[in-house]
Design a protein around this motif. Structure first.
Motif, mmCIF file in Angstrom:
data_model
loop_
_atom_site.group_PDB
_atom_site.id
_atom_site.type_symbol
_atom_site.label_atom_id
_atom_site.label_comp_id
_atom_site.label_asym_id
_atom_site.label_seq_id
_atom_site.Cartn_x
_atom_site.Cartn_y
_atom_site.Cartn_z
ATOM 1 N N ALA A 230 -5.198 -5.186 6.466
ATOM 2 C CA ALA A 230 -3.991 -4.407 6.698
ATOM 3 C C ALA A 230 -3.746 -4.178 8.179
ATOM 4 N N SER A 231 -4.824 -4.045 8.977
ATOM 5 C CA SER A 231 -4.646 -3.860 10.420
ATOM 6 C C SER A 231 -3.957 -5.062 11.042
ATOM 7 N N ALA A 232 -4.271 -6.245 10.539
ATOM 8 C CA ALA A 232 -3.691 -7.467 11.085
ATOM 9 C C ALA A 232 -2.219 -7.588 10.764
ATOM 10 N N SER A 233 -1.799 -6.998 9.660
ATOM 11 C CA SER A 233 -0.435 -7.234 9.191
ATOM 12 C C SER A 233 0.422 -5.983 9.153
ATOM 13 N N ALA A 234 -0.106 -4.845 9.647
ATOM 14 C CA ALA A 234 0.610 -3.581 9.509
ATOM 15 C C ALA A 234 2.004 -3.620 10.124
ATOM 16 N N LEU A 235 2.188 -4.373 11.198
ATOM 17 C CA LEU A 235 3.483 -4.379 11.883
ATOM 18 C C LEU A 235 4.563 -5.148 11.132
ATOM 19 N N TYR A 236 4.195 -5.913 10.103
ATOM 20 C CA TYR A 236 5.198 -6.671 9.370
ATOM 21 C C TYR A 236 5.764 -5.914 8.178
ATOM 22 N N GLY A 237 5.320 -4.702 7.961
ATOM 23 C CA GLY A 237 5.963 -3.876 6.966
ATOM 24 C C GLY A 237 5.442 -4.050 5.568
ATOM 25 N N SER A 238 6.220 -3.554 4.608
ATOM 26 C CA SER A 238 5.758 -3.414 3.234
ATOM 27 C C SER A 238 5.347 -4.741 2.604
ATOM 28 N N ARG A 239 6.044 -5.811 2.929
ATOM 29 C CA ARG A 239 5.712 -7.098 2.308
ATOM 30 C C ARG A 239 4.398 -7.662 2.815
ATOM 31 N N ALA A 240 3.881 -7.106 3.900
ATOM 32 C CA ALA A 240 2.630 -7.598 4.471
ATOM 33 C C ALA A 240 1.424 -6.803 3.988
ATOM 34 N N ALA A 241 1.614 -5.964 2.959
ATOM 35 C CA ALA A 241 0.508 -5.168 2.451
ATOM 36 C C ALA A 241 -0.616 -6.048 1.920
ATOM 37 N N ASN A 242 -0.306 -7.283 1.549
ATOM 38 C CA ASN A 242 -1.304 -8.189 0.991
ATOM 39 C C ASN A 242 -1.698 -9.299 1.961
ATOM 40 N N GLY A 243 -1.468 -9.077 3.265
ATOM 41 C CA GLY A 243 -1.833 -10.072 4.262
ATOM 42 C C GLY A 243 -0.649 -10.923 4.688
ATOM 43 N N VAL A 244 -0.862 -11.670 5.766
ATOM 44 C CA VAL A 244 0.208 -12.491 6.339
ATOM 45 C C VAL A 244 -0.316 -13.891 6.635
ATOM 46 N N ILE A 245 0.483 -14.892 6.295
ATOM 47 C CA ILE A 245 0.213 -16.280 6.668
ATOM 48 C C ILE A 245 1.196 -16.631 7.771
ATOM 49 N N MET A 246 0.696 -16.678 9.022
ATOM 50 C CA MET A 246 1.547 -16.934 10.183
ATOM 51 C C MET A 246 1.610 -18.442 10.449
ATOM 52 N N VAL A 247 2.786 -19.021 10.281
ATOM 53 C CA VAL A 247 2.976 -20.452 10.499
ATOM 54 C C VAL A 247 3.698 -20.654 11.828
ATOM 55 N N THR A 248 3.090 -21.416 12.707
ATOM 56 C CA THR A 248 3.727 -21.785 13.971
ATOM 57 C C THR A 248 4.072 -23.268 13.915
ATOM 58 N N THR A 249 5.335 -23.594 14.099
ATOM 59 C CA THR A 249 5.744 -24.995 14.043
ATOM 60 C C THR A 249 5.636 -25.631 15.428
ATOM 61 N N LYS A 250 5.701 -26.928 15.443
ATOM 62 C CA LYS A 250 5.484 -27.687 16.677
ATOM 63 C C LYS A 250 6.670 -27.551 17.626
ATOM 64 N N SER A 251 6.356 -27.657 18.900
ATOM 65 C CA SER A 251 7.382 -27.659 19.936
ATOM 66 C C SER A 251 7.012 -28.740 20.952
ATOM 67 N N GLY A 252 7.780 -28.821 22.015
ATOM 68 C CA GLY A 252 7.490 -29.822 23.051
ATOM 69 C C GLY A 252 6.596 -29.295 24.151
ATOM 70 N N ARG A 253 6.100 -28.052 24.001
ATOM 71 C CA ARG A 253 5.358 -27.424 25.079
ATOM 72 C C ARG A 253 4.069 -28.158 25.432
ATOM 73 N N LYS A 254 3.413 -28.739 24.426
ATOM 74 C CA LYS A 254 2.134 -29.399 24.667
ATOM 75 C C LYS A 254 2.277 -30.892 24.965
#
Length: 1004
Positions: A230-254
């Motif tokens: 819950a500490s990891a996901s507290a800032l995402y609100g009620s829907r994050a009560a069960n954890g968060v899967i953070m997906v980062t998509t590709k960019s041209g930065r690398k």
């Protein structure tokens, strides 16, 4: 003169200092967060880098070109840079032999150093996902992350739900983790019509059209960060009560500087595996099919397709396989040319491929083309990906086209803008029905008899009756599988757009302001085709559904970051979010088609039945976070969020929840043995609120089957219920040895969720079948262990292994004071199987009927000679596993990499509807017990004692047809005697494995 000298002295004092700023990155251009900057020869650091890798310091004296500035960070080579006199120095750090720390993406897209996190998190690289290129990227997470479970519905699109650390809610649909793509939550409702059980009835079956997870292109994923607690996901609100899967998509930065073009091709194959243990010893028939006197098969089991002139009645109208043994006999069977009874007897034989032969080798081909650009002021990536899937069942699969764009631009010294967008078009030619229903493939596989040849079904239609009468030579309930695959299709087309744009303005060197807005929008058209002569819809059926769904999120975030000479580093942010979601389903169907094979609403024999479903939801939020670090050794995080949800009663609409976490780098605080490279201790506490679905606080009406009329909900609303609230504690350590070649990460957690928002059963005489209440408290406690090792690491060879293990103990601590002592969480197969919550039990407790036993545990046999039935349902077992584990290993030689993965679980009981029906019908090996000599239930008719029982009960003895049910008879006076009543094996198996006997149809 004195005044002039004083002014000169002051001027000299002011100028005797130097200001230096810049940015520290790694070789991929990623910011190095928390890097220490100091002057060579001085112990006290000048500052540390912020979340973007920026630093800024002012010295007490003038620097000259002989001064060296030292940049250091764990896992990177220390770098000394001579002061160049310009006041601006950018530095790129090189990885050390083994990287010991990572930059991770946390809530709100804020980048953090992993060493500074006081909670557990795991990273999965996009390369690990695209290496196998699953049709649904979530499937690649199974076994990669400790404590994570992926549940899929099956089919080529595989709708899925991701759960972390067990079920926190008794609301069976409220335990999924929130998926966030590039900082914007992903809405993924399941558009799945019909029910899971409805054999032979006029009901729709469940169809898996895929949810939002399958719209995300695996080849576009750069990394996935799993925020568990819950500490990891507290800032995402009620829907994050069960954890968060953070997906980062590709960019041209690398990518490299300039313009680059890449093309990739991936080919994967799928095979159907793990079929049930079908028996191919006995064929179609029932126990009573014994030849009468004066017939060829007098006193023996026989088979006859239809009634002939041999005096034997037809035995082919059943789906059971309690017929004669395959022993070289010649019987009159089905003739596909005549589409009826053959003129001559043919060999009685099994067709051992009549289940597996329906499947094919599935494959997915993926082509991906990407154009990247990178410069000092910005980067971009434009990609085009096409996937073609042919699933393991013929005429099923999809085509998917995805166009994605990502761009970042430093517009000015202070303003940076970013934008990401992707469009996906998915065309599903057919996805199978996944239900116990006469128009599903799984139903056909359950009832397919051993003596049926699949080739008999392939013409699909009787001659001269194409599209009118299906070839169904046997039971009228058994569908033609090829009609199901090629005619009873479930096509769908879906357009999905996901995009977000953000602007970050640097107010000054300590303050940044970010504005971001994102939307996910889908438009989907899905259909169900049912031909004439369908068992469920004899005159055909057509249904069309149009679904429009969107969710928009807008964030503002003001961030402050600063470093002080005493070694304290501060990153603090405050902001708000506005979320609006809208779901609109328009459904129209016709039962009965004028012209067979024409699937249009205008072809219905009557006007279409039209239904609509509209759901609206809005959540407004304010939040803050503060990250404090001391000398890059001690870290403190504090967060808080307040939500206002439209789905809650007005007086309880606002709810606040905080979190706090601590971490300490022990290896930088005290001297440890040389073989310990890294040791971090962490602890956290958090509270997370959760709301519910819309339209539960007041009376609402829905459309009915009759035009111009409405239907009152059968669920009683509640204007007073409160939001769910979860409290979570977590502690753990991360220790690494031998410069990171061996690492152990351990976490212990405890979570407690109260005010569960549930449906409580009501007396139907009240006008309602259930009502909304707050009921009970659920706790989860458990442990997670991840062990990583690199036994071999050379320039050409590298061998990596990962072992993950997790356990979770779920418990219902309380229910509402006035609630029933049993809270029904879910039920299946017409109420024969239940998930029931009780105080002291779990959210996965399976209830149903069991075998009736005496005090010694012996099965009680009724006067019928079959197991007696109890009058009350009982606790059968827990569906939750005792523990789960996985082992991953990869071996790399230069640019060639081989990877393997094993994962599984111990414990957890499962009820199988297929097992019930296949045992009842005699289709699997388990039912050979009693039919073959030497098995426990077999009655040897050459045994005088057995023959005597047959004579006493006036039953003609037939080998392998009868048995005596193991158990005892209740004498009515507290005593029991062994059962001796003879019954057919068919009757015994039908009762022992009946649908309501949860005990005999469940296993671990």
């Amino acid at each position: 003169m004195f005044s002039a000298m004083l002014m000169m002295t002051v001027a000299t004092a002011v100028s005797a200092q130097t200001t230096v700023k810049g940015r520290v990155t790694d070789k991929q251009g990623e910011p190095v967060i928390g890097a220490t900057i100091s002057l060579l020869g001085q112990k006290q650091p000048l500052c540390v880098t912020d979340a973007e890798g920026n630093y800024h310091f002012t010295t007490k004296r003038n620097l000259n070109r002989q001064d060296k500035i030292v940049f250091s960070f764990v896992g990177y080579k220390k770098k000394r840079v001579a002061y160049n006199g310009s006041g601006s120095i950018d530095v790129e750090l090189e990885d050390d032999a083994v990287e010991l720390d990572n930059v991770v993406v946390t809530a709100l897209g804020i980048k953090r150093s992993e060493k500074g996190l006081g909670f557990s998190t795991q990273t999965v690289n996009g390369d690990d996902i695209s290496a196998t290129m699953p049709s649904n990227w979530s499937l690649a997470l199974q076994g990669e992350v400790a404590g994570l479970n992926v549940t899929t519905a099956g089919g080529p699109l595989s709708s899925s739900k991701i759960s972390l650390r067990g079920d926190v809610s008794m609301n069976i649909g409220g335990n999924g983790a929130l998926v966030v793509v590039d900082g914007v939550p992903l809405s993924s409702p399941m558009n799945n019509p019909g029910g899971s059980y409805g054999a032979g009835g006029n009901s729709e079956g469940s169809v898996d059209y895929g949810n939002g997870f399958s719209d995300l292109n695996p080849d576009d994923i750069e990394s996935i960060q799993v925020l568990k607690g819950a500490s990891a996901s507290a800032l995402y609100g009620s829907r994050a009560a069960n954890g968060v899967i953070m997906v980062t998509t590709k960019s041209g930065r690398k990518s490299k500087k300039g313009i680059g073009v890449t093309y990739s091709f991936n080919q994967s194959w799928d095979e159907a595996a793990h079929f049930p243990d079908y028996q191919y010893v006995f064929g179609q028939g029932v126990a009573k099919n014994i030849g009468g006197k004066n017939t060829e098969w007098a006193g023996q089991q026989y088979y006859s397709y239809g009634t002939g002139d041999d005096g034997l009645a037809s035995t082919s109208g059943t789906s059971s396989a309690f017929g004669p043994k395959f022993d070289g006999q010649m019987f009159y069977q089905y003739d596909p040319e005549k589409e009826g009874r053959a003129d001559v007897a043919t060999l009685w034989r099994p067709y051992t491929d009549n289940h597996s032969g329906l499947f094919q080798t599935g494959h997915t081909s993926t082509h991906s083309l990407a154009i990247t650009g990178n410069s000092d002021r910005g980067d971009m990536r434009l990609s085009l990906t096409y996937s073609k899937n042919e699933w393991i069942l013929p005429n099923s699969g999809y085509d998917r086209l995805t166009v994605s764009f990502a761009g970042n631009q430093q517009v000015s010294k202070k303003l940076k803008i970013s934008g990401r967008a992707s469009y996906t078009y998915r065309d599903v030619e057919n996805t199978p029905s996944l239900t116990y229903n006469s128009n599903s493939i799984s139903y056909f596989l359950i009832f397919m008899n051993p003596n049926f040849d699949l080739n008999w079904f392939k013409p699909m239609w009787n001659k001269g009756q194409e599209n009118v009468k299906q070839i169904r030579p046997f039971s009228s309930y058994l569908p033609n599988p090829y009609v199901l695959l090629y005619e009873a299709e479930n096509p769908a087309k879906k357009h999905t757009f996901m995009g977000n744009a953000s602007a970050t303005y640097q107010i000054n060197r300590n303050l940044d302001f970010m504005l971001r807005s994102g939307i996910q929008l889908t438009a989907q058209m899905q259909e169900q085709h049912r031909p004439w002569d369908d068992k469920v819809f004899p005159d055909g059926f057509f249904k069309k559904q149009n679904i429009f769904d969107y969710e928009a999120n807008t964030d503002v975030l003001l961030s402050y970051h600063n470093s002080f000479e005493n070694g304290i580093h501060v990153n603090a942010s405050a902001g708000g979010n506005m979320m609006v979601s809208y779901y609109d389903l328009l459904s129209a169907s016709v039962t009965g088609l004028n012209t067979p094979g024409v699937y249009k609403l205008a072809n219905g024999v009557s006007d279409p039945l039209v239904k609509t479903t509209i759901n609206k939801k809005r959540v407004n939020s304010l939040y803050f976070t503060a990250n404090l670090a001391y000398q890059n050794k001690l870290f403190l995080d504090i967060t808080g969020r307040n939500d206002w949800s439209s789905t809650l009663p007005s007086k309880n609409r606002s709810f606040f929840y905080p979190s706090v976490s601590l971490s300490a780098m022990v290896n930088e605080i005290v001297k440890l043995p040389a073989f310990i490279s890294y040791l971090k201790l962490r602890a956290s506490w958090a509270q997370v609120g959760n709301d519910t679905d819309p339209y539960r606080t007041a009376p609402y009406y829905s459309t009915s089957d009759f035009a111009g009329s409405l239907v009152k909900s059968s669920t009683l609303y509640n204007a007073d219920f409160k939001p769910e609230m979860s409290n979570s504690w977590e502690g753990g350590f991360d220790i690494r040895f031998f410069k990171g070649r061996l690492g152990i990460d351990f976490t212990y957690y405890y979570n407690r969720t109260k005010n569960q928002i549930l449906n409580a059963p009501f007396d139907p005489t009240t006008g309602y079948t259930k009502g909304i209440i707050n009921s009970g408290c659920v706790s989860n406690k458990g442990a997670e262990l991840v062990v990583k090792g690199t036994p071999i690491k050379t320039k050409s060879w590298e061998w990596n292994t990962t072992l993950s293990w997790s356990l979770n103990r779920n418990k219902i601590e309380s229910l509402a004071e006035n609630a029933d002592e049993r809270q029904i969480i879910g039920s299946y197969v017409s109420g024969n199987v239940y998930l029931i919550g009780t105080v002291g039990g779990t959210t996965g407790d399976l209830w149903g009927y069991k075998l009736k036993r005496n005090p010694e545990g012996q099965v009680i046999i009724a006067s019928t000679g079959l197991p007696d039935r109890p009058s009350e349902i009982e606790y059968v077992g827990c569906a939750l596993p005792k523990w789960k584990g996985a082992f991953n290993t990869s071996l790399r030689y230069k640019n060639l990499k081989l990877s393997m993965q094993w994962d599984g679980q111990v414990g957890g009981i499962t009820y199988s509807q297929s097992h019930h029906k296949m045992c009842e019908q005699g289709h699997i090996d388990e039912t050979l017990n009693g039919r073959l000599p030497g098995t426990d239930l077999y009655l040897d008719i050459t045994d005088p004692n057995i023959l005597s029982l047959f004579e006493q009960q006036k039953i003609t003895p037939v080998e392998g047809v009868y048995t005596i049910a193991p158990g005892v008879v209740d004498n009515g006076d507290g005593t029991y005697t062994p059962n001796t009543k003879i019954v057919t094996l068919e009757a015994y198996y039908k009762e022992y494995y009946r649908i309501g006997n949860v005990e005999t149809n469940s296993a671990q």
